[in-house]
Design a protein around this motif. Sequence first.
Motif, PDB file in Angstrom:
ATOM      1  N   LEU A  74       0.826  -1.199   0.000  1.00 39.54           N
ATOM      2  CA  LEU A  74       0.000   0.000   0.000  1.00 39.54           C
ATOM      3  C   LEU A  74       0.863   1.252   0.000  1.00 39.54           C
ATOM      4  CD1 LEU A  74      -2.714  -0.898   2.670  1.00 39.54           C
ATOM      5  CD2 LEU A  74      -2.898  -1.068   0.177  1.00 39.54           C
ATOM      6  N   GLY A  75       0.325   2.293  -0.651  1.00 40.85           N
ATOM      7  CA  GLY A  75       0.898   3.620  -0.568  1.00 40.85           C
ATOM      8  C   GLY A  75      -0.084   4.538   0.119  1.00 40.85           C
ATOM      9  N   GLY A  76       0.409   5.360   1.025  1.00 48.98           N
ATOM     10  CA  GLY A  76      -0.462   6.290   1.718  1.00 48.98           C
ATOM     11  C   GLY A  76       0.185   6.790   2.986  1.00 48.98           C
ATOM     12  N   SER A  77      -0.458   7.757   3.621  1.00 43.15           N
ATOM     13  CA  SER A  77       0.068   8.302   4.874  1.00 43.15           C
ATOM     14  C   SER A  77      -1.033   8.639   5.866  1.00 43.15           C
ATOM     15  CB  SER A  77       0.910   9.559   4.601  1.00 43.15           C
ATOM     16  OG  SER A  77       0.133  10.554   3.936  1.00 43.15           O
ATOM     17  N   ASP A  78      -2.263   8.325   5.528  1.00 43.24           N
ATOM     18  CA  ASP A  78      -3.395   8.559   6.431  1.00 43.24           C
ATOM     19  C   ASP A  78      -3.698   7.244   7.160  1.00 43.24           C
ATOM     20  OD1 ASP A  78      -6.258   8.423   7.259  1.00 43.24           O
ATOM     21  OD2 ASP A  78      -6.315  10.465   6.478  1.00 43.24           O
ATOM     22  N   PRO A  79      -3.498   7.189   8.479  1.00 41.27           N
ATOM     23  CA  PRO A  79      -3.676   5.919   9.193  1.00 41.27           C
ATOM     24  C   PRO A  79      -5.044   5.283   8.985  1.00 41.27           C
ATOM     25  CG  PRO A  79      -2.550   7.511  10.597  1.00 41.27           C
ATOM     26  CD  PRO A  79      -2.991   8.259   9.376  1.00 41.27           C
ATOM     27  N   GLN A  80      -6.104   6.065   8.994  1.00 43.10           N
ATOM     28  CA  GLN A  80      -7.437   5.484   8.873  1.00 43.10           C
ATOM     29  C   GLN A  80      -7.708   4.960   7.469  1.00 43.10           C
ATOM     30  OE1 GLN A  80      -8.970   4.787  11.633  1.00 43.10           O
ATOM     31  NE2 GLN A  80      -7.186   5.799  12.552  1.00 43.10           N
ATOM     32  N   ALA A  85      -7.974   0.322   3.724  1.00 40.17           N
ATOM     33  CA  ALA A  85      -7.427  -0.383   2.566  1.00 40.17           C
ATOM     34  C   ALA A  85      -6.860  -1.736   2.976  1.00 40.17           C
ATOM     35  CB  ALA A  85      -6.346   0.468   1.902  1.00 40.17           C
ATOM     36  N   ALA A  86      -6.244  -1.798   4.150  1.00 37.29           N
ATOM     37  CA  ALA A  86      -5.710  -3.066   4.642  1.00 37.29           C
ATOM     38  C   ALA A  86      -6.831  -4.063   4.889  1.00 37.29           C
ATOM     39  CB  ALA A  86      -4.912  -2.836   5.925  1.00 37.29           C
ATOM     40  N   ARG A  87      -7.943  -3.601   5.467  1.00 32.35           N
ATOM     41  CA  ARG A  87      -9.097  -4.488   5.692  1.00 32.35           C
ATOM     42  C   ARG A  87      -9.610  -5.052   4.372  1.00 32.35           C
ATOM     43  NH1 ARG A  87     -10.548  -1.070  10.185  1.00 32.35           N
ATOM     44  NH2 ARG A  87     -11.421   0.472   8.743  1.00 32.35           N
ATOM     45  N   ILE A  88      -9.673  -4.190   3.373  1.00 29.85           N
ATOM     46  CA  ILE A  88     -10.143  -4.639   2.059  1.00 29.85           C
ATOM     47  C   ILE A  88      -9.166  -5.654   1.469  1.00 29.85           C
ATOM     48  CG2 ILE A  88     -10.644  -3.904  -0.303  1.00 29.85           C
ATOM     49  CD1 ILE A  88     -11.498  -1.157   0.983  1.00 29.85           C
ATOM     50  N   GLY A  89      -7.879  -5.364   1.588  1.00 31.48           N
ATOM     51  CA  GLY A  89      -6.871  -6.303   1.088  1.00 31.48           C
ATOM     52  C   GLY A  89      -6.956  -7.653   1.768  1.00 31.48           C
ATOM     53  N   GLU A  90      -7.156  -7.642   3.086  1.00 26.06           N
ATOM     54  CA  GLU A  90      -7.292  -8.904   3.809  1.00 26.06           C
ATOM     55  C   GLU A  90      -8.519  -9.670   3.326  1.00 26.06           C
ATOM     56  OE1 GLU A  90      -6.824 -10.213   8.410  1.00 26.06           O
ATOM     57  OE2 GLU A  90      -8.375  -8.714   8.015  1.00 26.06           O
ATOM     58  N   SER A  91      -9.606  -8.949   3.043  1.00 25.67           N
ATOM     59  CA  SER A  91     -10.823  -9.617   2.580  1.00 25.67           C
ATOM     60  C   SER A  91     -10.635 -10.258   1.211  1.00 25.67           C
ATOM     61  CB  SER A  91     -11.990  -8.626   2.539  1.00 25.67           C
ATOM     62  OG  SER A  91     -11.884  -7.721   1.443  1.00 25.67           O
ATOM     63  N   PHE A  92      -9.684  -9.756   0.430  1.00 28.67           N
ATOM     64  CA  PHE A  92      -9.385 -10.342  -0.877  1.00 28.67           C
ATOM     65  C   PHE A  92      -8.498 -11.581  -0.753  1.00 28.67           C
ATOM     66  CE2 PHE A  92     -11.408  -6.941  -2.990  1.00 28.67           C
ATOM     67  CZ  PHE A  92     -11.461  -7.232  -4.345  1.00 28.67           C
ATOM     68  N   ALA A 130      -2.490   1.469  13.183  1.00 35.69           N
ATOM     69  CA  ALA A 130      -3.865   1.450  12.677  1.00 35.69           C
ATOM     70  C   ALA A 130      -4.111   0.215  11.828  1.00 35.69           C
ATOM     71  CB  ALA A 130      -4.145   2.719  11.873  1.00 35.69           C
ATOM     72  N   MET A 131      -3.155  -0.142  10.986  1.00 33.08           N
ATOM     73  CA  MET A 131      -3.324  -1.331  10.149  1.00 33.08           C
ATOM     74  C   MET A 131      -3.292  -2.606  10.979  1.00 33.08           C
ATOM     75  SD  MET A 131      -1.335  -0.459   6.576  1.00 33.08           S
ATOM     76  CE  MET A 131       0.231   0.017   7.310  1.00 33.08           C
ATOM     77  N   LYS A 132      -2.417  -2.666  11.981  1.00 34.69           N
ATOM     78  CA  LYS A 132      -2.349  -3.835  12.845  1.00 34.69           C
ATOM     79  C   LYS A 132      -3.678  -4.059  13.561  1.00 34.69           C
ATOM     80  CE  LYS A 132       0.479  -6.212  14.200  1.00 34.69           C
ATOM     81  NZ  LYS A 132       0.775  -7.640  13.831  1.00 34.69           N
ATOM     82  N   GLN A 133      -4.317  -2.970  13.953  1.00 33.39           N
ATOM     83  CA  GLN A 133      -5.596  -3.071  14.643  1.00 33.39           C
ATOM     84  C   GLN A 133      -6.708  -3.533  13.703  1.00 33.39           C
ATOM     85  OE1 GLN A 133      -6.798   0.599  16.603  1.00 33.39           O
ATOM     86  NE2 GLN A 133      -7.467  -0.579  18.383  1.00 33.39           N
ATOM     87  N   ALA A 134      -6.517  -3.235  12.410  1.00 36.04           N
ATOM     88  CA  ALA A 134      -7.573  -3.508  11.432  1.00 36.04           C
ATOM     89  C   ALA A 134      -7.554  -4.923  10.877  1.00 36.04           C
ATOM     90  CB  ALA A 134      -7.461  -2.511  10.273  1.00 36.04           C
ATOM     91  N   VAL A 135      -6.386  -5.583  10.887  1.00 30.25           N
ATOM     92  CA  VAL A 135      -6.268  -6.887  10.224  1.00 30.25           C
ATOM     93  C   VAL A 135      -5.582  -7.906  11.129  1.00 30.25           C
ATOM     94  CG1 VAL A 135      -6.177  -5.824   7.936  1.00 30.25           C
ATOM     95  CG2 VAL A 135      -4.032  -6.357   9.128  1.00 30.25           C
TER      96      VAL A 135
END
Length: 338
Positions: A74-80, A85-92, A130-135
């Motif tokens: 992923l590219g980005g700098s906004d934690p939320q 995006a990480a949640r969506i990636g995990e769902s894929f 934030a990503m660790k919490q999400a996935v």
Amino acid sequence: MSGNAKKDNNYNAFRLSIAPMMDWTDRHCRFLHRQLTQRALLYTEMVVADAIIQGARERLLGFSAEEHPVALQLGGSDPQKLAEAARIGESFGYDEINLNVGCPSDRVQSGTFGACLMKTPELVAECVAAMKQAVKIPVTVKCRIGVDEQDPEVALDALADRVFAAGVDALWVHARKAWLEGLSPKENRDIPPLDYDRVYRLKAKNENRFIGINGGIQTLDEALGHLSHVDGVMLGRAAYHTPGILSEADAALYGEPARDFDFAGLIDAMAAYAARHIEHGGRLAHVTRHMVGLFHGQPGARRFRQILSTDATRPGAGPEVLHKAFAAVELERASRAA
């Protein structure tokens, strides 16, 4: 279709990975690499978090089940946004989410992500948390040793300390600085000097953390040398331009039994894959452009490359072109053996 094969979340299993490379490591490239090595961790091209949230997700994220283990960068700098995006990636079905903290392109800088995030390690740590919490899958970071006038001794430790505290599962380090002004992205891959020892020192200070190394590694023998100092090795252009070397990777780096690789079977698999891609509206060249260096340094390599570069790009070209190109390789081998 998105992937759904069984995953291996033991990160220490990933002694070898294939670097995320823009315009190169698409799903067709990854399918090829997976035919050559069953063990290496494969990476997508970088996908911007905003695009995943707002865009055509199947086109951006779809992949073949055969590609596992495969990581989404992923590219980005906004934690939320990164968390979403990480949640969506995990769902894929991806096996890992990786945050790009190393790309120096102007487009990436204008979005305030990539290598410029080396200057804000606290923000990177917030993104990781934030990503660790999400996935539930591993979250990793790929970075440089520093940017511009930063002292790599200070900058790399500052980033590493914060992301490890935030729970990152692995840190992959491109052993070069990035110069955000004055060098193009291509020049940033070659001109800043490599400093492998800096990555080794980071590993020595973090014995219980997974640290992998990237940058300028050309051969499996070089990879083995690095594995005396770090946990993983990431191959980039060498894996892309000379993919045939990956056929020996599982034996060289994972201790699996050495064997004569079945290149005829590989061609059959890639031809069948190309046929499916064409049936869904794709073109043969989308697949074969990643294969031109497959027989680099071997008899028939030049003719193989010529056929794929000409015949595969013609309108209506089908998978029979792959068999034609491989037949030229076998013919050359036979003539030399006679």
